[in-house]
Each structure stands twice: as structure tokens, then as C-alpha cells.
Design a protein around this motif. Sequence first.
Motif, mmCIF file in Angstrom:
data_model
loop_
_atom_site.group_PDB
_atom_site.id
_atom_site.type_symbol
_atom_site.label_atom_id
_atom_site.label_comp_id
_atom_site.label_asym_id
_atom_site.label_seq_id
_atom_site.Cartn_x
_atom_site.Cartn_y
_atom_site.Cartn_z
ATOM 1 N N PRO A 471 1.600 -1.247 -0.030
ATOM 2 C CA PRO A 471 -0.034 -0.032 0.244
ATOM 3 C C PRO A 471 0.548 1.437 0.332
ATOM 4 C CG PRO A 471 -0.986 -1.950 1.786
ATOM 5 C CD PRO A 471 0.434 -2.054 1.070
ATOM 6 N N THR A 472 2.517 1.390 0.370
ATOM 7 C CA THR A 472 2.795 2.674 0.150
ATOM 8 C C THR A 472 3.297 2.561 -1.141
ATOM 9 O OG1 THR A 472 4.989 1.203 0.708
ATOM 10 C CG2 THR A 472 3.508 2.042 2.441
ATOM 11 N N ASP A 473 3.510 1.833 -1.879
ATOM 12 C CA ASP A 473 4.157 1.485 -3.378
ATOM 13 C C ASP A 473 2.799 2.704 -4.442
ATOM 14 O OD1 ASP A 473 4.923 1.840 -6.097
ATOM 15 O OD2 ASP A 473 4.350 -0.287 -5.559
ATOM 16 N N LEU A 474 2.958 3.681 -3.997
ATOM 17 C CA LEU A 474 2.018 5.037 -5.170
ATOM 18 C C LEU A 474 2.120 5.153 -6.325
ATOM 19 C CD1 LEU A 474 1.492 7.656 -2.059
ATOM 20 C CD2 LEU A 474 0.291 4.996 -2.723
ATOM 21 N N SER A 475 3.415 4.545 -7.200
ATOM 22 C CA SER A 475 4.162 4.713 -7.953
ATOM 23 C C SER A 475 2.647 4.786 -9.504
ATOM 24 C CB SER A 475 5.227 3.508 -8.891
ATOM 25 O OG SER A 475 4.567 2.543 -8.078
ATOM 26 N N LEU A 476 2.917 5.152 -11.060
ATOM 27 C CA LEU A 476 1.825 5.185 -11.257
ATOM 28 C C LEU A 476 1.520 3.948 -11.770
ATOM 29 C CD1 LEU A 476 -0.778 7.408 -12.732
ATOM 30 C CD2 LEU A 476 1.475 7.759 -13.985
ATOM 31 N N PRO A 477 0.902 3.283 -12.526
ATOM 32 C CA PRO A 477 0.896 1.916 -12.533
ATOM 33 C C PRO A 477 0.971 2.244 -13.921
ATOM 34 C CG PRO A 477 -1.537 2.066 -12.472
ATOM 35 C CD PRO A 477 -0.713 3.863 -11.470
ATOM 36 N N GLY A 478 2.040 0.821 -15.078
ATOM 37 C CA GLY A 478 2.873 1.382 -16.182
ATOM 38 C C GLY A 478 1.498 1.851 -17.394
ATOM 39 N N ARG A 479 -0.234 0.729 -17.343
ATOM 40 C CA ARG A 479 -1.013 1.140 -18.403
ATOM 41 C C ARG A 479 -1.016 2.761 -18.061
ATOM 42 N NH1 ARG A 479 -6.299 -0.673 -18.054
ATOM 43 N NH2 ARG A 479 -7.436 -1.059 -19.600
ATOM 44 N N LEU A 480 -1.409 2.575 -16.636
ATOM 45 C CA LEU A 480 -1.580 4.405 -16.595
ATOM 46 C C LEU A 480 -0.898 5.849 -17.528
ATOM 47 C CD1 LEU A 480 -4.952 6.165 -15.802
ATOM 48 C CD2 LEU A 480 -3.710 5.359 -14.120
ATOM 49 N N GLU A 481 0.241 5.173 -17.331
ATOM 50 C CA GLU A 481 1.424 5.703 -17.721
ATOM 51 C C GLU A 481 1.262 6.094 -19.299
ATOM 52 O OE1 GLU A 481 5.506 7.012 -17.300
ATOM 53 O OE2 GLU A 481 4.944 5.651 -15.925
ATOM 54 N N ALA A 482 1.079 4.704 -20.093
ATOM 55 C CA ALA A 482 1.400 4.234 -20.780
ATOM 56 C C ALA A 482 0.296 5.053 -21.912
ATOM 57 C CB ALA A 482 1.776 3.146 -21.644
ATOM 58 N N ALA A 483 -1.015 5.317 -21.312
ATOM 59 C CA ALA A 483 -2.470 5.891 -21.923
ATOM 60 C C ALA A 483 -2.172 7.345 -21.392
ATOM 61 C CB ALA A 483 -3.529 5.198 -20.880
ATOM 62 N N LEU A 484 -1.027 8.102 -20.802
ATOM 63 C CA LEU A 484 -1.242 9.506 -20.255
ATOM 64 C C LEU A 484 -0.366 9.333 -21.901
ATOM 65 C CD1 LEU A 484 -2.081 9.402 -16.932
ATOM 66 C CD2 LEU A 484 -2.926 10.393 -17.563
ATOM 67 N N VAL A 485 0.801 9.275 -21.781
ATOM 68 C CA VAL A 485 2.063 10.338 -22.115
ATOM 69 C C VAL A 485 1.369 9.504 -24.352
ATOM 70 C CG1 VAL A 485 4.295 9.394 -22.960
ATOM 71 C CG2 VAL A 485 3.758 9.569 -21.040
ATOM 72 N N GLU A 486 0.513 8.502 -24.516
ATOM 73 C CA GLU A 486 0.759 7.784 -25.826
ATOM 74 C C GLU A 486 -0.659 8.702 -26.097
ATOM 75 O OE1 GLU A 486 1.435 4.111 -26.012
ATOM 76 O OE2 GLU A 486 3.430 4.042 -25.075
ATOM 77 N N ASP A 487 -1.285 8.070 -25.787
ATOM 78 C CA ASP A 487 -2.714 8.668 -26.154
ATOM 79 C C ASP A 487 -3.403 10.143 -25.487
ATOM 80 O OD1 ASP A 487 -2.885 6.298 -27.037
ATOM 81 O OD2 ASP A 487 -4.213 5.627 -25.443
ATOM 82 N N TYR A 488 -2.811 10.760 -25.124
ATOM 83 C CA TYR A 488 -3.176 12.676 -24.289
ATOM 84 C C TYR A 488 -2.419 12.898 -24.258
ATOM 85 C CZ TYR A 488 -7.883 9.545 -23.190
ATOM 86 O OH TYR A 488 -8.880 9.344 -23.071
ATOM 87 N N GLY A 489 -1.101 12.474 -25.047
ATOM 88 C CA GLY A 489 0.232 14.128 -24.957
ATOM 89 C C GLY A 489 0.528 14.322 -23.702
ATOM 90 N N VAL A 490 0.327 13.699 -22.131
ATOM 91 C CA VAL A 490 1.125 13.760 -21.384
ATOM 92 C C VAL A 490 2.598 14.136 -20.855
ATOM 93 C CG1 VAL A 490 0.946 14.262 -18.504
ATOM 94 C CG2 VAL A 490 -1.006 13.924 -19.837
ATOM 95 N N GLY A 491 3.318 15.020 -21.056
ATOM 96 C CA GLY A 491 5.363 14.360 -21.024
ATOM 97 C C GLY A 491 5.230 13.805 -19.731
ATOM 98 N N ARG A 492 6.507 12.791 -19.731
ATOM 99 C CA ARG A 492 6.875 12.257 -18.666
ATOM 100 C C ARG A 492 7.573 13.211 -17.649
ATOM 101 N NH1 ARG A 492 6.397 6.549 -19.843
ATOM 102 N NH2 ARG A 492 6.217 6.545 -21.902
ATOM 103 N N GLU A 493 8.011 14.063 -18.049
ATOM 104 C CA GLU A 493 8.381 14.883 -16.244
ATOM 105 C C GLU A 493 7.342 15.641 -15.568
ATOM 106 O OE1 GLU A 493 9.419 15.355 -20.077
ATOM 107 O OE2 GLU A 493 10.890 14.569 -20.427
#
Length: 532
Positions: A471-493
Motif C-alpha cells: 500500500p505504500t507503493d504509490l507509483s503510477l501503474p504502467g498501463r495508466l502512464e502509457a495511456a497518458l503519454v501516448e494517447d493524451y500527450g502528457v509529458g513524462r517529466e
Amino acid sequence: MAGRCEPNAEAGARPCGAADPCWGLLSRPWILVVLLLVYCGAHLALRLALSPIYMVDEAEQILVSQSLSLGYRVRHPPLLTWLTWGVIEATGDRWLAMHALKAAIMAAGFLAYFAAARRLVGSTWAAALATLSTTGFLAVGLLGQIDLPHTLLMTTMMAVVLWAGLRVTQRGGWGDYVVFGVAFGVGLLSKFYIVAFGVGLLAAMLAVPDIRRTLRWRRAVVAALVAAVIVAPTVVWTLAHLDDLSDAVQRSAEGGQVDPLETLGTYGEALIAFTLPVSVLWLVLLWPSAPALWRPLPAGAAQARRGLAVLIAVSAATFGLCLVAAGATTIPYRWMHPVLHFAPVLVALAVLCRPPHRWLLRTYVGSLWVLMLLFAAARMLQYLNPEDVSCPNDCRQHAPFPALGAQIGEAFPTRQGTMMAVNHFIGGNLFPWVGPEMRVVAPGFPPEIFPAPPDGGGDCLVVWLPNPADPTDLSLPGRLEAALVEDYGVGRETLAAASDDVRLVSAPLLRTQNQMYTLAVLHIPGGAGDCR
């Protein structure tokens, strides 16, 4: 393929046409209609009275019905979403409209089933018996109360297609063929694997010589063209979005080769499980009718029996081949409707032509009503006694989304922008609570099916379930990060900077204080890319 039991029986055949064994109640269509409407109304009342949470497929419809599109997801055709969008737009309501639509689809399905069965077996009370028997399937009597709106719509369209197909075989006018084409085209828009049923129905028509001789092939071509015109736009949309399946295909390939015998074994288990518990009642109470499944029958009944047997067998073979080709290893019994949904009609035909003692039939009908009550009781106990449920999957109907939505609103007062949820279950359930100007999206769906970002933009909220193992691991799930970056143009930075301030919102599960349901929320003020 009508099973009207003519007196000119084949040699050794027993005449069909037994009288209604249930005091004439099943011979009155209006009584059956009233009973079915009460049954569907009880389903609706029970669903509204229990969990206030949209289940998985329901939440999907709430999420994607924000706009009208030719398609929404490769795995599901758009008909259900079109209907959901229509009732929401017409009523301005989501919760009641969604569930009322589902109850209406269920009622229409029962009535179409009765109409098709009556054309097929030529007896009102036997058709009523077959229709009532479908409520004894777990996938109808229990799971139909909980979720599965796509499947419910498909079974309704299967009954309409069968009814229209019987009109073609019994009347055969141009209008009958056009109606059949419309029914099948609309049916393909309900769920794609209705194709297995369609192949079985075509085989059944060709397997009965008297029916085969009545078919008018030019009119059949017109029916096929009508169906093609109806489904063509969605097929084009689906072909244009096949890349959306790439991740699933890749995961399947990484899983290695699947033994076809393993798939067939699992398939057989699913077929058996689908018939429960009503098949137990068939064996215990209707066994005297079993010889009618193989012994000589009058010509009409024999044709109906042959057609139903071919329909079930070919549908089973077609669906099984598709599952083997797909390398399926998990095959839920709720998928078996295209194969066995009309098995009760075959049983009713056997009962009609070789009836057991009246007390056995009356006991059978009474047992069906007992099953209905048991299914309702099981549904209530499942919700009212949540102490042993485990999250996140088993506690879906107890997820406290109203409280979680209120907490998110307090923590992030913005009511304009975009929220991306990790899946459509969470997104669909948070959507009613985050404000009318906040659009909600999810990975796994083409971005263009959702409304455009609000004029002037807004904030970006990203919501997911923390890692249950840590529960202390609050990292963004990979599938969610990929969608934000590839489909919605949100920068990784941008995501990396916002990840330093992930907040948690928690609330106890509905009906219990012993477990908490927690969501992680990432906030990007002013938004980024198309998440704004």
C-alpha cells in the motif's frame, strides 16, 4: 421448422399436443406476459434497492455514453451504448435510466423468446414452459440481476433473430426476409459472438429438407445485404481500431502455446455449468419425456427437434473452434448463451410430445418459482453480508464511491477538466460525483470516443488503486502512464513532477466498517496535453 404436432405421425410415433398441465394457466399468453413483467420489475426493484454502485459493464456504459460514436471498444459493438446514451439524453438521469433500460431489454427478450418458441413448437403452454425455464439458468436468474447488460441485449436479439427466421421459413415473403436481415444486422451490433448462433441457425434451416426447399435465395441475398448495410459502419470502425487489441494479443503470445484439449475441456465444463441448476430439475422431474428426444415424432415436431439439435450442435462447434483459435484458457459459463439459450425449447418440445405425469410438471413449474426466490435471496445476502469479501475485485458492489467522490471534490475543488481513471469501473462510478463539467476517461478506449476537453481547459486528475501487495507503493501503474503519454500527450517529466504529491482518499466499504477502499489521486494543476 414449426413443431405443430400433426395427427399424421410417422410409424411408431406418439401424437403430440398434450393439454396444458398447469390448470390452463400457461395457455393464456396474457398471464405469462404479466408474470414476466412482474419478474423483470422485481429484478429492477432489487437492483435499485441494493448496491448503489454500477457494476463493471454498467460502469463501462456510464463512462462511454458521454458521447455518440460509431464504435467505442473493439470487443463490444455499440448498440447497448447507443441505447444507454438515448435514455440518458431523453430522461436526464443515469442511475434509474440505466437500470430501467436493462429491465426493458430483459422483458423484451422474454417476450421475443416466447414468440419464437410458440412458432417453433406450435403450442402456447409449451412455449411458456420453455420461456420460464430460462430463468433457471444461473446466467439469467442470478447474474442477470448483477451485471451483464451486453449479454442480456444479445440474448434478446437472438430471440428476435430466431422469431424472424421462423417467419421466413413459414411465410417467406419479401417483407419477412427484410425483417430477418434487419434483426440479424441489429443483433450483430449487440455482441459479436452472436455469429456462432447465426451459423447454427443457418445450418438448422439447411438441415431440414422441408425448410430448405422453401428458402428463396434471391430474397436471402437481399436479407444479407440489409444486415451488411446495418453493420458495415461499425465493422469499418472496428477494423480501423484493431491496434487497440495489440496489448492483449501480445500478452496472449507471451503466455505460450495453449493445449487445444485443455481449451475444449474447459469449454465442456462451461457448457455443463451454464445449464445449472435447471438441468437438475430436467433430470429429476422431466425424465419421462426424455425418449421424445430420439424416438419417432409427428412430422412437424420431428422437424423442429432436428432443427433445434442442429442449431445447438453447430453453434457449439463454431463457438468451440473460435475459442480454440483464440487460445482461451478461462471460459466463463456466462458466455454459453449462443449455444444453449434455446435448449429449454427442445426440452419443452419433448414434454409436449411425451408429457410426464401432471404432478411432475406442476412440481417443475413450482420449482422454477422457488429458484427465482432463491436467486433473489442469494443476491440480497451477497450484498448485505460483505464481511468476507476481498478487495479490489470481490468488493466491487461495496466500493464507497459516493464518499470517495466527495473526498476528491474537497481535496481538488476544480469542477472542470479531465479525470483519467485506471479502469472503466472506477471511472464510470466516479463520473456522477465529480461534476458535470469534468470529463472522465480511461485507458483501453480510443480517446476520440470521449468529449473534447472543456473550453478553456482545466486540471488533470489521475486516479488508480494503490498496489494491494504494498500500500505504500504509490507509483503510477504502467498501463495508466502509457495511456497518458501516448494517447493524451502528457509529458513524462510532468508526470514525474506531479508524482511527488500523490494523495490518498479512503472510505469504509458499504455495509461494513471492517475494510477500507483506497484510491490514489495525482493532480496536475492546469492540466497537460489533452488531459485538461
